[in-house]
Scaffold this active site. Sequence first.
Site, PDB file in Angstrom:
ATOM      1  N   HIS A  49       0.859  -1.186   0.000  1.00 20.97           N
ATOM      2  CA  HIS A  49       0.000   0.000   0.000  1.00 20.97           C
ATOM      3  C   HIS A  49       0.897   1.240   0.000  1.00 20.97           C
ATOM      4  O   HIS A  49       1.843   1.313   0.778  1.00 20.97           O
ATOM      5  CB  HIS A  49      -0.880  -0.010   1.255  1.00 20.97           C
ATOM      6  CG  HIS A  49      -1.943   1.033   1.236  1.00 20.97           C
ATOM      7  ND1 HIS A  49      -1.684   2.373   1.444  1.00 20.97           N
ATOM      8  CD2 HIS A  49      -3.269   0.939   1.017  1.00 20.97           C
ATOM      9  CE1 HIS A  49      -2.815   3.049   1.355  1.00 20.97           C
ATOM     10  NE2 HIS A  49      -3.786   2.207   1.090  1.00 20.97           N
ATOM     11  N   CYS A  57      -3.620   2.609  -4.664  1.00 20.14           N
ATOM     12  CA  CYS A  57      -4.558   3.442  -3.915  1.00 20.14           C
ATOM     13  C   CYS A  57      -4.567   4.831  -4.532  1.00 20.14           C
ATOM     14  O   CYS A  57      -3.588   5.580  -4.404  1.00 20.14           O
ATOM     15  CB  CYS A  57      -4.162   3.495  -2.442  1.00 20.14           C
ATOM     16  SG  CYS A  57      -5.202   4.633  -1.504  1.00 20.14           S
ATOM     17  N   HIS A  96      -7.638   0.529  -4.507  1.00 16.00           N
ATOM     18  CA  HIS A  96      -8.397   1.335  -3.545  1.00 16.00           C
ATOM     19  C   HIS A  96      -8.810   2.579  -4.320  1.00 16.00           C
ATOM     20  O   HIS A  96      -7.956   3.382  -4.680  1.00 16.00           O
ATOM     21  CB  HIS A  96      -7.520   1.772  -2.377  1.00 16.00           C
ATOM     22  CG  HIS A  96      -7.190   0.668  -1.404  1.00 16.00           C
ATOM     23  ND1 HIS A  96      -6.449   0.895  -0.268  1.00 16.00           N
ATOM     24  CD2 HIS A  96      -7.521  -0.637  -1.383  1.00 16.00           C
ATOM     25  CE1 HIS A  96      -6.327  -0.238   0.406  1.00 16.00           C
ATOM     26  NE2 HIS A  96      -6.959  -1.189  -0.253  1.00 16.00           N
ATOM     27  N   ASP A 156     -12.590   3.179  -1.362  1.00 18.53           N
ATOM     28  CA  ASP A 156     -11.831   3.491  -0.156  1.00 18.53           C
ATOM     29  C   ASP A 156     -12.440   4.716   0.510  1.00 18.53           C
ATOM     30  O   ASP A 156     -12.697   5.726  -0.145  1.00 18.53           O
ATOM     31  CB  ASP A 156     -10.383   3.750  -0.563  1.00 18.53           C
ATOM     32  CG  ASP A 156      -9.431   3.570   0.597  1.00 18.53           C
ATOM     33  OD1 ASP A 156      -9.866   3.125   1.659  1.00 18.53           O
ATOM     34  OD2 ASP A 156      -8.241   3.884   0.420  1.00 18.53           O
ATOM     35  N   HIS A 157     -12.653   4.615   1.770  1.00 22.62           N
ATOM     36  CA  HIS A 157     -13.199   5.703   2.588  1.00 22.62           C
ATOM     37  C   HIS A 157     -14.546   6.178   2.018  1.00 22.62           C
ATOM     38  O   HIS A 157     -14.984   5.726   0.986  1.00 22.62           O
ATOM     39  CB  HIS A 157     -12.225   6.874   2.702  1.00 22.62           C
ATOM     40  CG  HIS A 157     -10.884   6.425   3.214  1.00 22.62           C
ATOM     41  ND1 HIS A 157      -9.775   7.216   3.204  1.00 22.62           N
ATOM     42  CD2 HIS A 157     -10.498   5.253   3.766  1.00 22.62           C
ATOM     43  CE1 HIS A 157      -8.758   6.547   3.715  1.00 22.62           C
ATOM     44  NE2 HIS A 157      -9.166   5.349   4.054  1.00 22.62           N
ATOM     45  N   TYR A 159     -15.039   4.839   7.308  1.00 24.48           N
ATOM     46  CA  TYR A 159     -15.597   3.537   6.929  1.00 24.48           C
ATOM     47  C   TYR A 159     -17.071   3.397   7.302  1.00 24.48           C
ATOM     48  O   TYR A 159     -17.524   2.342   7.725  1.00 24.48           O
ATOM     49  CB  TYR A 159     -14.759   2.410   7.538  1.00 24.48           C
ATOM     50  CG  TYR A 159     -13.422   2.280   6.864  1.00 24.48           C
ATOM     51  CD1 TYR A 159     -13.297   1.542   5.693  1.00 24.48           C
ATOM     52  CD2 TYR A 159     -12.298   2.941   7.355  1.00 24.48           C
ATOM     53  CE1 TYR A 159     -12.080   1.439   5.042  1.00 24.48           C
ATOM     54  CE2 TYR A 159     -11.074   2.855   6.712  1.00 24.48           C
ATOM     55  CZ  TYR A 159     -10.974   2.098   5.563  1.00 24.48           C
ATOM     56  OH  TYR A 159      -9.778   2.000   4.902  1.00 24.48           O
TER      57      TYR A 159
HETATM   58  C1  DNO Z   1      -6.663   3.367   5.074  1.00 25.94           C
HETATM   59  C2  DNO Z   1      -6.041   2.139   4.716  1.00 25.94           C
HETATM   60  C3  DNO Z   1      -4.754   1.799   5.445  1.00 25.94           C
HETATM   61  C4  DNO Z   1      -4.228   0.523   4.856  1.00 25.94           C
HETATM   62  C5  DNO Z   1      -2.884   0.124   5.310  1.00 25.94           C
HETATM   63  C6  DNO Z   1      -2.423  -1.047   4.489  1.00 25.94           C
HETATM   64  O1  DNO Z   1      -7.802   3.505   4.804  1.00 25.94           O
HETATM   65  O2  DNO Z   1      -5.952   2.049   3.352  1.00 25.94           O
HETATM   66  O3  DNO Z   1      -4.987   1.595   6.780  1.00 25.94           O
HETATM   67  O4  DNO Z   1      -5.098  -0.499   5.224  1.00 25.94           O
HETATM   68  O5  DNO Z   1      -2.011   1.148   5.183  1.00 25.94           O
HETATM   69  O6  DNO Z   1      -1.386  -1.676   5.117  1.00 25.94           O
END
Ligand code: DNO
Length: 388
Positions: free
Chosen positions: A233, A271, A298, A345-346, A363
Site C-alpha cells: 500500500h 490506492c 483502492h 476506499d473511505h 468507513y
Molecule cells: C486506510 C487504509 C490503510 C491501509 C494500510 C495497508 O484507509 O488504506 O490503513 O489499510 O495502510 O497496510
Amino acid sequence: MKETFRWFGNNDPVSLAYIRQAGATGVVTALHHIPNGEIWPLGEIKKTKDKIEAAGLAWTFIESIPIHENIKLRSGDYLQRIENYKQSLLNIAQAGVKNVCYNFMPVLDWTRTQLHWKLNHGGTALRFDKVDMAIFERYHLKRDRAEKDYTEAILQVAATRFSKMTVLERDKLQENVLKGLPGTVDDLTIPVFKKMISQYQGLTHQDLKSNLSYFLNAIVPIAEEHDIKMAIHPDDPPFDIMGLPRIIKSEGDLEDLVAFIDSPSNGITFCTGSLGANPANDLPKMIRKFAARIHFLHLRNVKREDDGSFYEDNHLEGSSDMYAIVKAVLEIENQRNVELPMRPDHGHQLLHDLNSDDSYAGYTAIGRLKGLAEIRGLAMGISKSVRK
Ligand code: DNO
C-alpha cells in the site's frame, strides 16, 4: 472489477449482511486481534474465513498482515519477525486466502488531522491539514527539526492557529494524529511515539528502501511458491511527516519496488487516494505502466489544496480524474484477462451515519455505499461504450 468492502470484524457496525446489501461480493479484512509481528494461527484464519463465507461472501484480500517495526528498522529480533511472517503466509495459503496488502510506513500507518471535517452539505470527511500537522509536530511533539520541515508561511499560520485553539481542540488534534484511524495497529502516546521516532534517526529513504528490499527477498520466494500475491500500500500521505522517511509515494518509488524482485508476487495496491495526494503522480499513466503488478485497487479521490493539505472528496470529484482512472483499470483488466479486486476506499459520513459515533472513521456504510455505486456505474458506462 471485483467489488469488495472493508470489514473490521465482529465489532464493526457495518456488518457482513450490510456488505452483501451494498452489492459487494468480497470482503477485505485482517485478524485485527493478533498482535503485530506474531504468527497468524491457522485456526483463527479459518474461523474468519468461515464466518465470511457463511454470510455468502468471499475473503478476497487480507488488509493487512502488518510489518513489525524491527523489520522496517532491520534491527533487534527482525529475523525472528520475518520467520513469523513467513509462517503466517504459509498458514493463509493453507486456508486458501492468498492476497495480502501491507505497508512499509515507519511508526504510523495512514494519518489524518481531522476525522469529521464538516463539508458544505452537512456531511463530514477525513482531512489532512498541513497547518494542523505543523502544529502537532511543533507544539505537541516538540520535534527539534520540525521548523526546518515547514515553510515560514505555514509556521506562522500554525503559531496563530495554535494560540487560538482551546485545550479540547488541542487534545483532539493529538488524538486524531496518534490513534484515530481504523486499521492502524498501535495506539500511541506522545512519549512512546517519540521513542519510536527516535529509532529512525539517521535512517535515510535509501536505508528504508533497502530494508524493504531485504524483507521482500526473504518472503517473496515463499509467496511465489504458494501463489500468494503481496501488494504494498502506498504511503498516506505521500510525503515525509515527523521527519520519518516515506518511500512508496511516487512513480519512481514504485519503479524501485518492482525492481527489488521481479515476481508477480511482489505487487502493488494501487490506492488512488494516497497516490493522488501527490500532484506529480499521473495516475492513469501509472496504472498502465505497472499493469502487471497491480493486484488490488483502492478507489477514492482527494481534493488537494495549495499548501499540501487535502480532504477526501466524493469518489467522482476531487483532484484526480476518476473516469480516466477507471478507464485505465478496465484496459489493464482486459489485457491481463483478470478482474481486479477493488474497494471504494473511505467515504463521507452522511445521513443516519451522522448520528452514530461507533462507525470507524472513513468507513461508514452510507458514504462507501455511495462511492461503490458511483464507481460501479462509471465502470459499466465505460465498458458498454467501449465495446460498442
Ligand atoms: C486506510 C487504509 C490503510 C491501509 C494500510 C495497508 O484507509 O488504506 O490503513 O489499510 O495502510 O497496510
